[in-house]
Motif scaffolding. Structure first.
Motif, mmCIF file in Angstrom:
data_model
loop_
_atom_site.group_PDB
_atom_site.id
_atom_site.type_symbol
_atom_site.label_atom_id
_atom_site.label_comp_id
_atom_site.label_asym_id
_atom_site.label_seq_id
_atom_site.Cartn_x
_atom_site.Cartn_y
_atom_site.Cartn_z
ATOM 1 N N GLY A 227 0.754 -1.218 0.223
ATOM 2 C CA GLY A 227 0.006 0.101 0.033
ATOM 3 C C GLY A 227 0.747 1.321 -0.096
ATOM 4 O O GLY A 227 0.219 2.528 -0.010
ATOM 5 N N SER A 228 2.080 1.240 0.137
ATOM 6 C CA SER A 228 3.149 2.294 0.185
ATOM 7 C C SER A 228 3.286 2.666 -1.443
ATOM 8 O O SER A 228 2.959 2.006 -2.188
ATOM 9 C CB SER A 228 4.344 2.185 0.884
ATOM 10 N N HIS A 229 4.172 3.806 -1.591
ATOM 11 C CA HIS A 229 4.579 4.261 -2.665
ATOM 12 C C HIS A 229 5.901 5.157 -2.481
ATOM 13 O O HIS A 229 6.057 5.617 -1.636
ATOM 14 C CB HIS A 229 3.644 4.966 -3.586
ATOM 15 N N GLY A 230 6.451 5.249 -3.637
ATOM 16 C CA GLY A 230 7.775 6.029 -3.770
ATOM 17 C C GLY A 230 8.778 5.319 -4.243
ATOM 18 O O GLY A 230 9.958 5.738 -4.767
ATOM 19 N N GLY A 231 8.974 4.047 -4.367
ATOM 20 C CA GLY A 231 9.692 3.160 -5.055
ATOM 21 C C GLY A 231 9.322 2.884 -6.441
ATOM 22 O O GLY A 231 8.586 3.605 -7.267
ATOM 23 N N SER A 232 9.920 1.649 -7.031
ATOM 24 C CA SER A 232 9.720 1.495 -8.584
ATOM 25 C C SER A 232 9.360 0.198 -8.622
ATOM 26 O O SER A 232 9.679 -0.758 -9.769
ATOM 27 C CB SER A 232 11.296 1.508 -9.021
ATOM 28 N N SER A 233 8.617 -0.507 -7.780
ATOM 29 C CA SER A 233 7.809 -1.861 -8.125
ATOM 30 C C SER A 233 6.754 -1.433 -9.133
ATOM 31 O O SER A 233 6.510 -0.496 -9.277
ATOM 32 C CB SER A 233 7.201 -2.467 -6.612
#
Length: 376
Positions: free
Chosen positions: A276-282
């Motif tokens: 549920g997070s974000h900020g990366g590159s998955s």
């Protein structure tokens, strides 16, 4: 012995300093050079070839708008599988019907890290690729000084209304004729943060005193942060967004005139990870849906193909052409051709020429040896 130890220690410090410098150079790369706004409306591209006998050339003019009104609905943290996957079929039936059988074009927009809101808004509106340094200023966004779609639209006299995440109000102060910003920091709020956007819809959709309407919904992002993408709260939120899209689409269709159609754009700023997070590159963070819905497009028929992958930065140049505006000078995006596919071949070539000219100017301004390499 001491001298040898001192030399070794100095060498280690030098290597460490070089390593840190190399890391910083890669992690915070030099941005594409931004031009002052007074330079943003440069000379239009030169005419590539003289017209034939009896023909009038319009290659040196900015084309007329393709759409009368444009509504952008940005659903924060909207993953592509929330629309094109099983959740979309179950919880967004109207949107799914429009995607599969309606007058629309569907794409998956690839987002470049960092996948946080402020840099993504900059990418959507400037067509440029923000760096990780923008993560630092994400919490207190300064006014955006780079050439961008919002500034171009305001300069052209278009009336812009905004409701939603107040990051837009900070980035584009004094650009909206009407706005109502909502804060993104109360992540436990799944309802009121979106109701404060939707409460304006019935009134504003009846009005004719606007050209561009932007809505930024935060509820889905908040649900992701607190309970994750597989939460039972995601389905009802997607259904809520589907009903909103239905209301906007039906209203735009009912108000269309014979001269110009209207356009509804649905997108996300970023997706969300499996936690549920974000900020990366998955994959879940960097793939978002991008929908263009308009009566100007041909109605779909036959089986639905896998949506084509485009870059998030392509939206800025595509909307600029659709609104009859100059493409932002720092944009690295490409025109999404299906959106203009209904125009004549000459008009399509004109749009591609504008985009190519803008990209070549950007390359020239950021590559000192550009002309030399080109000539050789």
């Amino acid at each position: 012995m001491r001298l040898r130890s001192g030399v070794f220690a100095s060498s280690c410090l030098l290597v460490e300093a070089l390593g840190v410098a190399l890391f910083l150079r890669g992690f915070f790369p030099l941005p594409v050079r931004s031009l002052p706004r007074r330079e943003a409306r440069g000379d239009p591209p030169a005419e590539p070839a003289p017209p034939g006998p009896g023909m009038v050339s319009n290659w040196t003019e900015i084309p007329s708008p393709l759409f009368k009104k444009v509504v952008i609905v940005l659903i924060d943290a909207l993953r592509d599988d929330f629309v094109f996957g099983s959740k979309g079929k179950q919880f967004m039936p109207y949107t799914t019907q429009v995607v599969e059988k309606g007058t629309s074009y569907s794409f998956i927009a690839e987002v470049k890290p960092p996948t946080v809101t402020m840099p993504r808004i900059k990418a959507l509106m400037t067509g440029s690729v923000p760096g990780f340094i923008d993560v630092i200023v994400n919490l207190n966004s300064p006014a955006l000084l780079d050439d961008n779609l919002i500034w171009q639209a305001k300069t052209a006299g278009k009336r812009i209304i905004f409701y939603g995440d107040d990051t837009w109000v900070k980035l584009f102060p004094k650009h909206f004729v009407e706005y109502d910003g909502t804060t993104s920091f109360f992540v436990s709020d799944f309802t009121e943060v979106d109701d404060n956007v939707t409460r304006h819809l019935d009134r504003v959709l009846k009005r004719e005193d606007w050209d561009l309407l932007i809505l930024h919904y935060l509820g889905l992002d908040h649900i992701g942060h607190v309970t994750g993408p597989n939460s039972p709260l995601v389905g009802p939120k997607l259904r809520e967004m589907d009903n909103i899209l239905k209301k906007i689409h039906i209203s735009l269709l009912s108000k269309e005139e014979a001269s110009l159609p209207n356009l509804l754009v649905v997108c996300g700023d970023h997706g969300m990870s499996e936690t549920g997070s974000h900020g990366g590159s998955s994959e879940g963070e960097v793939h978002t849906p991008l929908l263009f819905i308009s009566s100007a497009f041909e109605k779909r028929s036959g089986p639905l193909a896998q949506p084509e992958l485009v870059q998030q930065t392509d939206l800025a140049s595509t909307l600029a052409v659709g609104l009859g505006l100059p493409i932002s000078r720092n944009s690295v995006g490409n025109l999404i051709l299906p959106v203009v596919g209904g125009k004549t071949m000459r008009e399509q070539l004109r749009f591609v020429h504008l985009n190519g000219f803008q990209l070549s100017k950007l390359l020239q301004e950021n590559t000192p040896a550009y002309e030399k390499d080109f000539l050789t």
